[in-house]
Scaffold this active site. Structure first.
Site, PDB file in Angstrom:
ATOM      1  NE  ARG A 197      43.176  41.122  41.316  1.00  0.00           N
ATOM      2  CZ  ARG A 197      43.414  40.454  42.623  1.00  0.00           C
ATOM      3  NH1 ARG A 197      42.696  41.652  43.681  1.00  0.00           N
ATOM      4  NH2 ARG A 197      44.124  39.945  43.164  1.00  0.00           N
ATOM      5  CB  THR A 198      39.769  39.555  35.366  1.00  0.00           C
ATOM      6  OG1 THR A 198      40.404  40.226  34.832  1.00  0.00           O
ATOM      7  CG2 THR A 198      38.870  40.667  34.054  1.00  0.00           C
ATOM      8  CE  LYS A 245      33.709  16.386  27.085  1.00  0.00           C
ATOM      9  NZ  LYS A 245      31.871  16.411  27.486  1.00  0.00           N
ATOM     10  NE  ARG A 277      43.068  36.583  32.242  1.00  0.00           N
ATOM     11  CZ  ARG A 277      43.250  37.556  32.251  1.00  0.00           C
ATOM     12  NH1 ARG A 277      42.670  38.407  32.667  1.00  0.00           N
ATOM     13  NH2 ARG A 277      44.547  37.359  33.114  1.00  0.00           N
ATOM     14  CG  HIS A 295      43.413  42.725  31.148  1.00  0.00           C
ATOM     15  ND1 HIS A 295      41.633  42.798  30.727  1.00  0.00           N
ATOM     16  CD2 HIS A 295      43.514  42.551  32.050  1.00  0.00           C
ATOM     17  CE1 HIS A 295      41.158  42.452  32.035  1.00  0.00           C
ATOM     18  NE2 HIS A 295      42.623  42.672  32.552  1.00  0.00           N
TER      19      HIS A 295
END
Lengths: 150, 303
Positions: free
Chosen positions: B51-52, B80, B101, B129
């Site tokens: 969603r974000t 890696k 994020r 956030h």
């Protein structure tokens, strides 16, 4: 009464006195005395009228800058710093908890990025009496109970 | 151009926050403008949040900008063993702005120190956030016409919900009164309550949602998760007492609007969706306008 020196005198350098016995090795680590070339003498579990027992560290030919030495206030808040020149006390100062702490304390939050990547930790000191350090990264507060020296 | 990142909502002053809301209102009227044609925005999602991410990417696409990035770290060199420092260094060479994020708290602040371009924090673990906070503020502004002197109820998990903490902190600059409804185990942390007190504002705590229904202008619902309870029996006892249904809205204020950061599970009954007081889907759309405002402001395209 003849006082016997448990830790030999130094001609020039710094004596750090009134360190809690449990913190002597932490102070050595914080000041990087474990990797210095200077002569370092220390004693721990020495008798102290004020504190019961105490530790003492003597570093030959070394004079600390105040920001450098203030870091030890985290583990030795009552420490006294005595500068010795020609076997005589040249100055005596006490340590103060600085406003910011860099690189020596581990953030207690296991999910903090500083515990995952190679990043020097940075803390803002929110409270000095009841030690509260806020991580500049994850914003969580590390206190005396959760504080670990890196 | 001076590099300006948004890591934590408190990085912006009240004035800067209000300016973003003003710009967002402009984008709401005119969401499709080709003003980012020369820009590349990277969306780096080290953990998935569909969603974000889509909200950010829609914001950029509607303004004609290009998006690069990944939606899941498993397909990248992170797998890696590449450090975050290196990933950010490299991608800041490719893009004009990075939206990130990451599951670790503090990762966004660290990225903002390492990157040569601005960082927008789209969630760093349980920490911050800030674009959610801005879109919540915008939604309140749009429905109430102001952010000042409102009565705001927060319902559900007030202990672990970072959206709640950040929004309470931000609204503490606007003379709001807080009505905090939660089970005993999930009360708002004392550090957030202290922040309310320091701003000389009032808060009231309740365990029963019915007690606030006729008092408030905004009802901010959140999800209560079973795993937050140390005693599963305790969860079973309370799980149905924080569910909103249409009947409960009968004697509420006309201007009441219901917000929810989404996704919802069952804490708002679907019979509420058609009530004009339900605003959570519009709230999600507002996220696009707020992110358009933020991105263009940070890039210096709008000031």
């Amino acid at each position: 009464m003849i006082t016997e020196l448990k830790v030999s005198a130094i001609e020039n350098g710094t004596v750090i006195d009134h360190i809690p016995s449990a913190s002597v090795f932490k102070v050595i680590k914080i000041l990087n005395l474990d990797s210095t070339g200077n002569m370092v003498l220390f004693g721990t579990n020495l008798e102290s009228k004020k504190y019961g027992t105490k530790g003492i560290i003597k570093v030959s030919n070394k004079f600390f800058k105040s920001d450098e030495v203030n870091k030890i206030a985290l583990v030795a808040p009552a420490a006294t710093l005595i500068e010795i020149r020609n076997f005589k006390v040249a100055s005596k100062t006490v340590v103060h908890v600085p406003d910011e702490i860099t690189a020596i304390v581990k953030c207690f939050n296991p999910n903090c990025i500083t515990n995952d990547e190679n990043i020097p930790t940075q803390f803002k000191v929110l409270s000095k009496d009841e030690l509260k350090l806020q991580c500049l990264y994850c914003e969580k507060v590390t206190d005396k109970k959760t504080m670990v020296i890196k | 151009m001076k590099k300006r990142s948004l890591v934590s909502i408190s990085d912006f002053t009240k004035k800067q926050q209000l300016r973003i809301l003003e710009l967002a209102a402009e984008f709401e009227k005119n969401p499709t403008q080709k003003i980012l044609e020369d820009y590349v925005v990277a969306t780096l999602f080290f953990e998935p949040s569909t969603r974000t991410r889509l909200s950010f990417e829609t914001a950029v696409n509607r303004l004609g900008g290009k998006v690069i990035g990944f939606s899941d770290a498993s397909s990248t060199s992170v797998k890696k063993g590449e450090s975050l420092r290196d990933t950010i260094k490299v991608i800041s060479n490719y893009s004009d702005l990075i939206v990130m994020r990451h599951p670790r708290e503090g990762s966004a602040r660290f990225a903002s120190e390492v990157a040569d371009v601005p960082i927008i924090n789209a969630g760093d673990g349980a920490n911050q956030h800030p674009t959610q906070t801005l879109l919540d503020m915008f939604s309140i502004m749009q429905t109430q016409g102001t952010l000042e002197n409102l009565h705001i109820a927060f319902v559900g998990d007030l202990k672990y919900g970072r959206t709640v903490h950040s929004l309470v902190m931000a609204l503490s600059n606007f003379n709001c009164t807080f009505h905090l409804v939660s089970p005993f185990e999930l009360k708002l942390p004392s550090v957030v309550k202290l922040h309310i007190k320091e701003n000389n504002l009032e808060y009231y705590q309740y365990t029963n949602i019915e007690d606030v229904m006729d008092k408030v202008d905004i009802l901010y619902m959140t999800r209560i998760q079973r795993e937050r309870f140390s005693d599963p029996l305790e969860y079973e006892k309370i799980k149905n007492s924080y569910i909103l249904n249409n009947d409960m809205l009968k004697n509420t204020k006309d201007n009441l609007r219901i917000l929810h950061p989404l996704p919802r599970v069952n804490e708002i009954n679907e019979d509420v969706d058609d009530n004009k007081k339900a605003y959570y889907f519009e709230q999600a759309l507002n996220g696009v306008y707020v992110r358009q405002a933020l991105i263009t402001s940070i890039l210096g395209v709008k000031s």
